[in-house]
Structures are given as C-alpha cells and as structure tokens.
Scaffold this motif. Sequence first.
Motif, PDB file in Angstrom:
ATOM      1  N   ILE A   1      30.933  44.518 -25.275  1.00  0.00           N
ATOM      2  CA  ILE A   1      31.910  45.472 -24.613  1.00  0.00           C
ATOM      3  C   ILE A   1      32.932  44.912 -23.763  1.00  0.00           C
ATOM      4  CG2 ILE A   1      31.767  47.604 -23.242  1.00  0.00           C
ATOM      5  CD1 ILE A   1      31.029  48.024 -26.256  1.00  0.00           C
ATOM      6  N   ILE A   2      32.335  44.000 -22.881  1.00  0.00           N
ATOM      7  CA  ILE A   2      33.344  43.335 -21.721  1.00  0.00           C
ATOM      8  C   ILE A   2      34.558  42.610 -22.458  1.00  0.00           C
ATOM      9  CG2 ILE A   2      33.397  41.528 -20.383  1.00  0.00           C
ATOM     10  CD1 ILE A   2      30.816  42.513 -19.199  1.00  0.00           C
ATOM     11  N   LEU A   3      34.266  41.934 -23.531  1.00  0.00           N
ATOM     12  CA  LEU A   3      35.301  41.204 -24.346  1.00  0.00           C
ATOM     13  C   LEU A   3      36.233  42.223 -24.999  1.00  0.00           C
ATOM     14  CD1 LEU A   3      33.233  38.332 -26.188  1.00  0.00           C
ATOM     15  CD2 LEU A   3      34.848  38.000 -24.245  1.00  0.00           C
ATOM     16  N   ILE A   4      35.657  43.305 -25.366  1.00  0.00           N
ATOM     17  CA  ILE A   4      36.790  44.462 -26.143  1.00  0.00           C
ATOM     18  C   ILE A   4      37.627  44.911 -25.061  1.00  0.00           C
ATOM     19  CG2 ILE A   4      36.750  46.708 -27.119  1.00  0.00           C
ATOM     20  CD1 ILE A   4      34.150  46.080 -28.650  1.00  0.00           C
ATOM     21  N   ILE A   5      36.991  45.365 -23.771  1.00  0.00           N
ATOM     22  CA  ILE A   5      37.937  45.583 -22.840  1.00  0.00           C
ATOM     23  C   ILE A   5      38.655  44.576 -22.217  1.00  0.00           C
ATOM     24  CG2 ILE A   5      37.710  46.412 -20.204  1.00  0.00           C
ATOM     25  CD1 ILE A   5      35.062  47.934 -20.912  1.00  0.00           C
ATOM     26  N   TRP A   6      38.438  43.372 -22.026  1.00  0.00           N
ATOM     27  CA  TRP A   6      39.247  42.354 -21.792  1.00  0.00           C
ATOM     28  C   TRP A   6      40.390  42.063 -22.828  1.00  0.00           C
ATOM     29  CZ3 TRP A   6      38.707  36.577 -22.991  1.00  0.00           C
ATOM     30  CH2 TRP A   6      39.631  35.782 -22.379  1.00  0.00           C
ATOM     31  N   SER A   7      40.235  42.275 -24.135  1.00  0.00           N
ATOM     32  CA  SER A   7      41.181  42.262 -25.101  1.00  0.00           C
ATOM     33  C   SER A   7      42.110  43.299 -24.866  1.00  0.00           C
ATOM     34  CB  SER A   7      40.563  42.082 -26.534  1.00  0.00           C
ATOM     35  OG  SER A   7      40.071  43.307 -26.763  1.00  0.00           O
ATOM     36  N   PHE A   8      41.726  44.370 -24.677  1.00  0.00           N
ATOM     37  CA  PHE A   8      42.864  45.683 -24.236  1.00  0.00           C
ATOM     38  C   PHE A   8      43.380  45.512 -23.039  1.00  0.00           C
ATOM     39  CE2 PHE A   8      40.125  48.761 -27.140  1.00  0.00           C
ATOM     40  CZ  PHE A   8      40.729  48.051 -28.216  1.00  0.00           C
ATOM     41  N   SER A   9      43.268  44.842 -22.128  1.00  0.00           N
ATOM     42  CA  SER A   9      43.897  44.765 -20.781  1.00  0.00           C
ATOM     43  C   SER A   9      45.101  44.142 -20.816  1.00  0.00           C
ATOM     44  CB  SER A   9      42.723  44.008 -19.896  1.00  0.00           C
ATOM     45  OG  SER A   9      43.060  42.515 -20.334  1.00  0.00           O
ATOM     46  N   ASP A  10      45.673  43.571 -21.740  1.00  0.00           N
ATOM     47  CA  ASP A  10      46.679  43.027 -21.973  1.00  0.00           C
ATOM     48  C   ASP A  10      48.034  44.200 -22.537  1.00  0.00           C
ATOM     49  OD1 ASP A  10      46.075  40.741 -21.620  1.00  0.00           O
ATOM     50  OD2 ASP A  10      46.116  40.113 -23.686  1.00  0.00           O
ATOM     51  N   PHE A  11      47.335  45.455 -22.520  1.00  0.00           N
ATOM     52  CA  PHE A  11      48.414  46.547 -22.988  1.00  0.00           C
ATOM     53  C   PHE A  11      48.972  47.137 -21.549  1.00  0.00           C
ATOM     54  CE2 PHE A  11      47.013  45.657 -27.103  1.00  0.00           C
ATOM     55  CZ  PHE A  11      46.173  46.473 -27.551  1.00  0.00           C
ATOM     56  N   THR A  12      50.113  47.549 -22.069  1.00  0.00           N
ATOM     57  CA  THR A  12      50.922  48.011 -20.663  1.00  0.00           C
ATOM     58  C   THR A  12      50.945  49.347 -20.486  1.00  0.00           C
ATOM     59  OG1 THR A  12      53.157  48.240 -22.145  1.00  0.00           O
ATOM     60  CG2 THR A  12      52.461  46.052 -20.876  1.00  0.00           C
ATOM     61  N   SER A  13      50.695  50.258 -21.595  1.00  0.00           N
ATOM     62  CA  SER A  13      50.702  51.724 -21.380  1.00  0.00           C
ATOM     63  C   SER A  13      49.454  52.199 -22.167  1.00  0.00           C
ATOM     64  CB  SER A  13      52.059  52.128 -21.988  1.00  0.00           C
ATOM     65  OG  SER A  13      51.852  52.190 -23.323  1.00  0.00           O
ATOM     66  N   LEU A  14      48.943  53.277 -21.569  1.00  0.00           N
ATOM     67  CA  LEU A  14      47.904  54.004 -22.232  1.00  0.00           C
ATOM     68  C   LEU A  14      48.171  54.555 -23.510  1.00  0.00           C
ATOM     69  CD1 LEU A  14      45.234  54.195 -20.652  1.00  0.00           C
ATOM     70  CD2 LEU A  14      45.808  56.672 -19.982  1.00  0.00           C
ATOM     71  N   LYS A  15      49.287  54.890 -23.937  1.00  0.00           N
ATOM     72  CA  LYS A  15      49.596  55.198 -25.318  1.00  0.00           C
ATOM     73  C   LYS A  15      49.298  54.353 -26.377  1.00  0.00           C
ATOM     74  CE  LYS A  15      53.369  58.281 -24.108  1.00  0.00           C
ATOM     75  NZ  LYS A  15      55.112  58.528 -24.437  1.00  0.00           N
ATOM     76  N   GLN A  16      49.448  53.120 -26.148  1.00  0.00           N
ATOM     77  CA  GLN A  16      48.900  52.116 -27.081  1.00  0.00           C
ATOM     78  C   GLN A  16      47.418  52.258 -27.427  1.00  0.00           C
ATOM     79  OE1 GLN A  16      50.251  48.328 -25.444  1.00  0.00           O
ATOM     80  NE2 GLN A  16      52.270  48.704 -26.263  1.00  0.00           N
TER      81      GLN A  16
END
Length: 77
Positions: free
Chosen positions: A28-43
């Motif tokens: 779960i931490i790795l999934i959250i970390w991979s999503f942390s590069d996104f700039t907006s919540l719409k993505q």
Amino acid sequence: MNSSKSYKRNPVLIKQIRAASIVWLIGIILIIWSFSDFTSLKQLVQIKYIPIYIISLLSAAGLGWFYYSYWQKNISA
C-alpha cells in the motif's frame, strides 16, 4: 457425547499474520508513493486506476478476513 477440539495458539500462524500485514502495508505504501507524482486530484479518478483501487480494497478485505478468522479460532478455544 460432545467432542470438542482443543485449540492451541499456533506461533507459526501468528508469524504468518504478521508477515502478511507487513507485506500488505509495504504494498500500500508503494502504491501511494507511485501516485505521489501526480499534480492534480483529477488524475487519480481516471478509469485506468480503478483496477488498482479494487486490488487494494480486496487485499485489505482479505487481510481483515485473515485476522477475523484467527480471532474466531482463539475465541472458540
């Protein structure tokens, strides 16, 4: 005659539960970390990410079921 099995705490099962929890948490931490590069919540709400969310929810449910069944065995002993 009422036959009942006596249940002893299994140290191997306790280690398996702990290991499963650690692996799940790291995932779960790795999934959250991979999503942390996104700039907006719409993505994050795009359709292509829905399978990832489903897998995360099902793995959490599976881990919860693992804990619940272990807890039920200890209660019934």
